[in-house]
Scaffold this motif. Structure first.
Motif, PDB file in Angstrom:
ATOM      1  N   GLY A 297      20.899  19.538  20.354  1.00 36.90           N
ATOM      2  CA  GLY A 297      21.902  19.714  21.395  1.00 36.90           C
ATOM      3  C   GLY A 297      23.331  19.836  20.921  1.00 36.90           C
ATOM      4  O   GLY A 297      24.200  20.235  21.704  1.00 36.90           O
ATOM      5  N   ALA A 298      23.622  19.511  19.663  1.00 43.22           N
ATOM      6  CA  ALA A 298      25.008  19.460  19.214  1.00 43.22           C
ATOM      7  C   ALA A 298      25.468  20.724  18.496  1.00 43.22           C
ATOM      8  O   ALA A 298      26.659  20.855  18.191  1.00 43.22           O
ATOM      9  CB  ALA A 298      25.228  18.250  18.298  1.00 43.22           C
ATOM     10  N   GLY A 299      24.559  21.648  18.204  1.00 40.74           N
ATOM     11  CA  GLY A 299      24.961  22.912  17.598  1.00 40.74           C
ATOM     12  C   GLY A 299      25.591  23.822  18.632  1.00 40.74           C
ATOM     13  O   GLY A 299      25.723  23.466  19.820  1.00 40.74           O
ATOM     14  N   GLY A 300      25.962  25.017  18.208  1.00 38.09           N
ATOM     15  CA  GLY A 300      26.609  25.941  19.125  1.00 38.09           C
ATOM     16  C   GLY A 300      25.735  26.319  20.307  1.00 38.09           C
ATOM     17  O   GLY A 300      26.151  26.248  21.468  1.00 38.09           O
ATOM     18  N   VAL A 301      24.492  26.736  20.031  1.00 37.90           N
ATOM     19  CA  VAL A 301      23.586  27.139  21.103  1.00 37.90           C
ATOM     20  C   VAL A 301      23.235  25.946  21.987  1.00 37.90           C
ATOM     21  O   VAL A 301      23.254  26.021  23.217  1.00 37.90           O
ATOM     22  CB  VAL A 301      22.304  27.784  20.539  1.00 37.90           C
ATOM     23  CG1 VAL A 301      21.304  28.050  21.659  1.00 37.90           C
ATOM     24  CG2 VAL A 301      22.637  29.080  19.813  1.00 37.90           C
ATOM     25  N   GLY A 302      22.919  24.813  21.369  1.00 41.90           N
ATOM     26  CA  GLY A 302      22.590  23.627  22.134  1.00 41.90           C
ATOM     27  C   GLY A 302      23.724  23.176  23.037  1.00 41.90           C
ATOM     28  O   GLY A 302      23.503  22.771  24.187  1.00 41.90           O
ATOM     29  N   SER A 303      24.951  23.251  22.525  1.00 46.79           N
ATOM     30  CA  SER A 303      26.124  22.855  23.314  1.00 46.79           C
ATOM     31  C   SER A 303      26.235  23.676  24.584  1.00 46.79           C
ATOM     32  O   SER A 303      26.519  23.137  25.675  1.00 46.79           O
ATOM     33  CB  SER A 303      27.404  23.040  22.487  1.00 46.79           C
ATOM     34  OG  SER A 303      27.398  22.238  21.330  1.00 46.79           O
TER      35      SER A 303
END
Length: 337
Positions: A157-163
């Motif tokens: 959840g903390a990467g670009g896509v996950g965010s």
């Protein structure tokens, strides 16, 4: 014009992997627009393309662009010179680690009005990927609170896509369980709007069940696909749906999902431009919708770090940071002030 080249297969930490080149400014034709690049960003796809390119080849990477149109092809009607646009790169054109870049006008949209150059530059790839995964591949309704009562597990959840996936999922009413692994990434996922955050270094099944949730309606796996394959088979609801973007480490046993009649699909943001599909214009339409969501405050940019100047050193630093596996949100490179 200045371009930054990457040597195929080159290690990001080596000083000979990236180099400068003075190229000719191209002229747009047909549906093409010529854009002065104001800011760009880096994505996992950039590091993957670098490593998979033959060592004898040098490429201009960069799949995110925020810039200003300086010229248009004779068939362009949606934009004019001076318009500020943002878009994802297309394989047949050199990338955005350059002062100027060609693009197909059908894949671009006007930049969000409230975004800075850097904030807009980090949006195209990750936000389009999340939007397409949720509303095309997983089939959710793309309207505020239209999916209330449904639950999604977002792995990474903390990467670009996950965010962006967390924010978009909350906008349409989904209950979001996100995974993270460190205190700062847990806090980031909560800040993005996740209802629950669990660690992907622990047993996902036990942690989800501890929340009082037996199954989830859908799963969006953005990282470490192979490690979570079995847990996804356990957690997906019968007749649920799963979207994947991460490459597996090796062959996977799809039979694990048979008794659930689960729908499994890949999300690849560049599929429409790679194959010039009949719905290629959806890329531009989706980015227009994303700009509206940004301007209305429904979602926000995942920008966390900014570099200044189109230099070999900055591009190298961005690649090293991307490959560190500690990146939270996204980083931008300002090219023109």
């Amino acid at each position: 014009m200045l371009q930054i080249l990457a040597r195929g297969g080159g290690d990001a930490v080596r000083d000979d992997t990236f180099s400068e080149r003075l190229g000719t400014i191209p002229h747009p034709k047909g549906q093409e627009i010529l854009v002065k690049v104001l800011a760009t960003s880096i994505n996992p796809v950039d590091t993957k393309v670098r490593m998979r390119t033959p060592s004898s080849t040098h490429v201009v990477l960069g799949h995110d662009t925020n810039g200003m149109i300086v010229d248009t092809g004779e068939e362009v009607t949606r934009f004019k010179k001076g318009d500020h646009v943002y878009f994802m790169g297309q394989g047949k054109y050199p990338g955005s680690f350059a002062q100027y870049q060609l693009a197909d006008a059908r894949t671009a949209a006007l930049t969000p009005r409230i975004s800075s150059y850097a904030e807009a530059a980090v949006l195209p790839v990750v936000t389009f990927t999340a939007y397409d995964a949720l509303f095309t591949r997983l089939g959710y309704i793309s309207a505020g609170y239209a999916n209330t009562g449904k639950t999604i597990l977002i792995i990474g959840g903390a990467g670009g896509v996950g965010s962006m996936a967390i924010q978009l999922a909350k906008w349409v009413g989904l209950t979001v369980i996100a995974t993270a692994s460190r205190e700062e990434t847990v806090d980031w996922c909560k800040d993005m709007g996740a209802d629950f955050v669990i660690t992907h270094h622990g047993d996902l099944v036990d942690q989800v069940r501890a929340l009082g949730i037996q199954w989830v309606d859908s799963i969006f796996c953005t990282t470490h696909l192979s490690a979570h394959w079995g847990a996804m088979a356990e957690l997906i609801e019968p007749q649920g749906a799963i979207a994947l973007i991460d490459d597996p480490d090796g062959p996977l046993d799809i039979r694990l999902f048979k008794t659930k009649s689960a729908r499994i699909c890949w999300e690849f943001a560049l599929v429409r431009t790679m194959y010039e599909t009949s719905d290629m214009q959806m890329q531009g339409f989706t980015l227009t919708k994303i700009a509206q969501l940004i301007d209305s405050g429904k979602i926000r940019s995942p920008l966390t770090e900014t570099l200044y100047g189109l230099t070999v050193r900055n591009v190298q630093k961005a690649h090293i940071r991307q490959e560190s596996n500690t990146m939270v949100g996204k980083q931008a490179i300002i090219i023109s002030p």
